[in-house]
Write an enzyme that holds these catalytic residues in place. Structure first.
Site: not given
Ligand code: CP
Ligand code: NVA
Length: 307
Positions: A102, A129, A132, A224, A264, A292
């Site tokens: 990430r 993502h 997701q 989101d 998400c 997930r």
């Molecule tokens: N939706 C998602 O990726 O959640 P987290 O940021 O908690 O991993």
């Molecule tokens: N768009 C959000 C998604 C988190 C899972 C972010 O990048 O923070």
């Protein structure tokens, strides 16, 4: 499949194959439990940002299938700061059997994939993502089946989650409509990619400003956060721009009567999504989060060449 970096890297058939496997692994998990498909495998999980779902679901996916996972926190690795991405990828390739990352900058996940000898999974970048997106498509298929021509409406910030949702919709022949404010448009390259996919699959793409127009006839409404991780200094400005894009009972009432509402998570309750909708009869936000686990088992299984 060597890495899992973007849904657009897969063919429509490969996307459906992963979804079918995810459903199969989910059924198996809830009946006899998953056999040790990942025995002897350890997933290294690199996090530059916080996470609940991604961290826990990947860890549990490995454990359910007889493998293990290693959490590498932002402070430990210092990706691109303490050490180059290329060096980190080559070192970890000798210790673990796959990597999940990430990152802030999408280039870092591409670099990890370029330099590692083991599969790399994108656990969210500033661009997309894809894990997701797979769980989202799985959730939609569980509700509506595989029929093409479903109307998916995304309302709010045209961010990383929106990119993967657009790409999975395009791959599966679903229509994707987005309504977002001016100045917060989708990544132009991602739109170009989606248009190319849609020519092959017949998916219709619409880019609007008006959330009410976007949700008309929608079977899926998705939203989101207005401020993604890494954009925190823009929060105050975004909180002025985005309120017309709130998913609330009025907006949901304008969609198809069987509409499902997706997010998400994490949700900023009563900002992009009101409590009554998040906890109401149209919401699928928790089954979506739980998927997930199953979608990622399928991704890992394909990368390891098992199941
Ligand atoms: N939706 C998602 O990726 O959640 P987290 O940021 O908690 O991993
Ligand atoms: N768009 C959000 C998604 C988190 C899972 C972010 O990048 O923070």
């Amino acid at each position: 499949m060597k890495h899992f970096l973007a849904i657009s890297d897969l063919s429509p058939g490969e996307v459906q194959d992963l979804l079918d496997l995810a459903i199969k692994l989910k059924q198996e998990y809830f009946t006899q439990g998953n056999p040790p498909y990942f025995k002897g495998k350890v997933l290294g999980m690199i996090f530059q940002k916080p996470s609940l779902r991604t961290r826990v679901s990947f860890d549990m996916a490995m454990r359910h299938c007889g493998g293990d996972a290693l959490y590498l926190s932002p402070n430990e690795i210092g990706l691109g700061k303490r050490e180059t991405t290329a060096d980190i990828a080559r070192v970890l390739s000798g210790y673990v059997q796959a990597l999940m990352a990430r990152v802030f900058d999408h280039a870092h996940v591409l670099d990890l994939a370029k330099w590692s000898d083991i599969p790399v999974v994108n656990g969210l970048s500033d661009y997309n993502h894809p894990c997701q997106g797979m769980a989202d498509a799985m959730t939609i298929q569980e509700k509506f089946g595989k029929a093409r021509g479903l109307n998916v409406a995304y309302v709010g910030d045209a961010n990383n989650v929106a990119v993967s949702l657009m790409h999975v919709c395009a791959k599966l022949g679903w229509n994707f409509t987005i309504a977002n404010p001016e100045g917060y448009d989708l990544n132009a390259k991602a739109v170009g990619v989606a248009k190319d996919i849609s020519e092959e699959t017949g998916s219709k793409l619409m880019f609007l400003r008006d959330p009410h127009e976007a949700v008309r006839e929608a079977q899926v409404i998705y939203t989101d956060t207005w401020t993604s991780m890494g954009q925190e200094e823009e929060t105050a400005r975004r909180e002025k721009v985005f309120p017309p894009y709130q998913v609330n009972a009025k907006l949901v009432g304008e969609a198809d009567k069987d509409v499902i509402v997706m997010h998400c998570l994490p949700a900023h309750r009563n900002q992009e999504l009101t409590d009554d909708v998040a906890d109401g009869p149209h919401s699928v936000i928790f089954p979506q989060a739980h998927n997930r686990l199953h979608a990622q088992k399928a991704i890992l299984a394909r990368l390891f060449g098992v199941a």
